[in-house]
Motif scaffolding. Structure first.
Motif, PDB file in Angstrom:
ATOM      1  N   TYR A  36       0.851  -1.183   0.000  1.00 25.39           N
ATOM      2  CA  TYR A  36       0.000   0.000   0.000  1.00 25.39           C
ATOM      3  C   TYR A  36       0.891   1.239   0.000  1.00 25.39           C
ATOM      4  O   TYR A  36       2.004   1.228   0.516  1.00 25.39           O
ATOM      5  CB  TYR A  36      -0.887   0.052   1.246  1.00 25.39           C
ATOM      6  N   GLY A  41      -1.211  12.907   4.673  1.00 23.91           N
ATOM      7  CA  GLY A  41      -2.576  13.305   5.000  1.00 23.91           C
ATOM      8  C   GLY A  41      -3.653  12.499   4.289  1.00 23.91           C
ATOM      9  O   GLY A  41      -4.835  12.863   4.352  1.00 23.91           O
ATOM     10  N   GLN A  42      -3.245  11.421   3.652  1.00 19.26           N
ATOM     11  CA  GLN A  42      -4.207  10.613   2.889  1.00 19.26           C
ATOM     12  C   GLN A  42      -4.356   9.226   3.484  1.00 19.26           C
ATOM     13  O   GLN A  42      -3.569   8.802   4.338  1.00 19.26           O
ATOM     14  CB  GLN A  42      -3.753  10.483   1.427  1.00 19.26           C
ATOM     15  N   GLY A  43      -5.367   8.531   2.995  1.00 19.32           N
ATOM     16  CA  GLY A  43      -5.525   7.126   3.352  1.00 19.32           C
ATOM     17  C   GLY A  43      -4.576   6.262   2.554  1.00 19.32           C
ATOM     18  O   GLY A  43      -3.727   6.756   1.813  1.00 19.32           O
ATOM     19  N   LEU A  44      -4.723   4.961   2.705  1.00 20.57           N
ATOM     20  CA  LEU A  44      -3.857   4.023   2.015  1.00 20.57           C
ATOM     21  C   LEU A  44      -4.479   3.583   0.703  1.00 20.57           C
ATOM     22  O   LEU A  44      -5.679   3.319   0.624  1.00 20.57           O
ATOM     23  CB  LEU A  44      -3.604   2.793   2.889  1.00 20.57           C
ATOM     24  N   GLN A  45      -3.626   3.477  -0.303  1.00 16.29           N
ATOM     25  CA  GLN A  45      -4.067   3.008  -1.605  1.00 16.29           C
ATOM     26  C   GLN A  45      -3.305   1.737  -1.959  1.00 16.29           C
ATOM     27  O   GLN A  45      -2.078   1.689  -1.830  1.00 16.29           O
ATOM     28  CB  GLN A  45      -3.818   4.085  -2.665  1.00 16.29           C
TER      29      GLN A  45
ATOM     30  N   LYS B   9     -12.806  14.524  10.014  1.00 19.12           N
ATOM     31  CA  LYS B   9     -11.435  14.334   9.551  1.00 19.12           C
ATOM     32  C   LYS B   9     -10.445  14.635  10.680  1.00 19.12           C
ATOM     33  O   LYS B   9      -9.400  14.012  10.795  1.00 19.12           O
ATOM     34  CB  LYS B   9     -11.157  15.244   8.352  1.00 19.12           C
ATOM     35  N   TYR B  35      -8.653   0.547  11.857  1.00 18.16           N
ATOM     36  CA  TYR B  35      -7.228   0.462  12.128  1.00 18.16           C
ATOM     37  C   TYR B  35      -6.801   1.702  12.910  1.00 18.16           C
ATOM     38  O   TYR B  35      -7.375   2.780  12.747  1.00 18.16           O
ATOM     39  CB  TYR B  35      -6.412   0.444  10.823  1.00 18.16           C
ATOM     40  N   PHE B  90      -8.176   4.762  10.866  1.00 21.65           N
ATOM     41  CA  PHE B  90      -8.605   4.498   9.499  1.00 21.65           C
ATOM     42  C   PHE B  90      -9.693   3.443   9.479  1.00 21.65           C
ATOM     43  O   PHE B  90      -9.588   2.402  10.129  1.00 21.65           O
ATOM     44  CB  PHE B  90      -7.435   3.986   8.649  1.00 21.65           C
ATOM     45  N   PHE B 104      -9.329   1.868   1.918  1.00 24.82           N
ATOM     46  CA  PHE B 104      -9.214   2.670   3.119  1.00 24.82           C
ATOM     47  C   PHE B 104      -9.865   4.038   2.967  1.00 24.82           C
ATOM     48  O   PHE B 104      -9.839   4.640   1.884  1.00 24.82           O
ATOM     49  CB  PHE B 104      -7.738   2.870   3.482  1.00 24.82           C
ATOM     50  N   GLY B 105     -10.400   4.502   4.077  1.00 25.25           N
ATOM     51  CA  GLY B 105     -10.878   5.865   4.147  1.00 25.25           C
ATOM     52  C   GLY B 105      -9.728   6.836   4.340  1.00 25.25           C
ATOM     53  O   GLY B 105      -8.580   6.413   4.489  1.00 25.25           O
ATOM     54  N   PRO B 106     -10.008   8.134   4.377  1.00 23.72           N
ATOM     55  CA  PRO B 106      -8.960   9.151   4.464  1.00 23.72           C
ATOM     56  C   PRO B 106      -8.375   9.309   5.856  1.00 23.72           C
ATOM     57  O   PRO B 106      -7.368   9.991   6.026  1.00 23.72           O
ATOM     58  CB  PRO B 106      -9.676  10.433   4.032  1.00 23.72           C
TER      59      PRO B 106
END
Lengths: 113, 113
Positions: A36, A41-45, B9, B35, B90, B104-106
Motif C-alpha cells: 500500500y 494526510g491521505q488514506g492508504l491506496q 477528519k 485500524y 482508518f 481505506f478511508g482518508p
C-alpha cells in the motif's frame, strides 16, 4: 507470531532512478501479500497484491513486486521513479484467511530532482 | 464519489471525554475494519465486522466499542479518552471475508489534550 519487516525507514532516490523497497514477512502458511502507499494526510491506496500463481505481480503506477518464498520476501520495485512517487509505502501480510492485515512499519520514500 | 468516507477528519478533545468516529462505504462491501495508526505511523487492526457481525477483535481497551448499524456503516465510539488514544484512525472495507482488497478511508486524526 506473524510479522512484517521493512528494514529501511527512509530511502532517497533521484528522479528517474530505479527503486527497490524491501519487505520480509514471517507467517507459517501461504501468505497473502500487499503493498500500500500513503501520501501525506491521505488514506492508504493498494499498489498490488499477491495471492498465488505468478510470483512477479504488476501493480498500478508502474510498480511491481516479486514474491520469493525461499527468502520470505516481497520486495517492491519500480524502474524509474517520478517525483510524485514520494510517499510512505507499507507492506502487509493477510492472515486468518486474509482479511486481517498485519502491516510493516513503513518506508518513507523521498525523491530528489 | 468517495468510496470509504469518515467523519470527522480531525477531532480534538479533552481527556475523559467520549467521542465517536463515523465510517460509511458505498462499495457494497460486506466487511469493514478499523485500524489505528500511531505517531510512528505503525498501523494495527482493531476490529472487523462482516455483515454487522464482529469477526476480529484485537487486544483493544474496552473503552473502544465499534457499532455497525448496517453493513455500509461501522462507527467507532471511544469512552473516557486518554492521551494515548491520540492517533489517526482508518476505516476500511472489503468485498468479503477473505483476502480481498481493503479500501481505506482518508483517516480521522484524533488528538486528546
Amino acid at each position: 507470531a506473524q510479522s512484517v519487516t521493512q528494514p529501511d525507514i527512509h530511502i532517497t532516490v533521484s528522479e528517474g532512478a530505479s527503486l527497490e523497497l524491501r519487505c520480509n514477512y514471517s507467517y507459517g502458511a501461504t501468505p497473502y501479500l500487499f503493498w500500500y502507499v500513503q501520501s501525506p494526510g491521505q488514506g492508504l491506496q493498494l499498489l498490488l497484491k499477491y495471492f498465488s500463481g505468478d510470483t512477479l505481480v504488476q501493480g498500478i503506477k508502474g510498480f511491481e513486486a516479486e514474491f520469493k518464498r525461499s527468502q520470505s520476501s516481497f520486495n517492491l520495485r519500480k524502474p524509474s521513479v517520478h517525483w510524485s512517487d514520494a510517499a510512505e509505502y507499507f507492506c502487509a501480510v493477510g492472515i486468518g484467511g486474509g482479511n486481517k492485515l498485519v502491516f510493516g512499519a513503513g518506508t518513507i520514500l523521498r525523491v530528489k530532482s | 464519489d468517495t468510496a470509504v468516507s469518515q467523519t470527522p477528519k480531525y477531532l480534538v478533545t479533552q481527556m475523559g471525554n467520549d467521542k465517536s468516529i463515523k465510517c460509511e462505504q458505498n462499495l457494497g462491501h460486506d466487511t469493514m475494519y478499523w485500524y489505528k495508526q500511531d505517531s510512528k505511523k505503525f498501523l494495527k487492526i482493531m476490529f472487523s465486522y462482516n455483515n454487522k457481525e464482529l469477526i476480529i477483535n484485537e487486544t483493544v481497551p474496552n473503552r473502544f466499542s465499534p457499532k455497525s448499524p448496517d453493513k455500509a456503516h461501522l462507527n467507532l465510539h471511544i469512552n473516557s479518552l486518554e492521551l494515548g488514544d491520540s492517533a489517526v484512525y482508518f476505516c476500511a472495507s472489503s468485498q468479503a471475508n477473505g483476502a480481498d482488497t481493503q479500501y481505506f478511508g482518508p483517516g480521522t486524526r484524533l488528538t486528546v489534550l
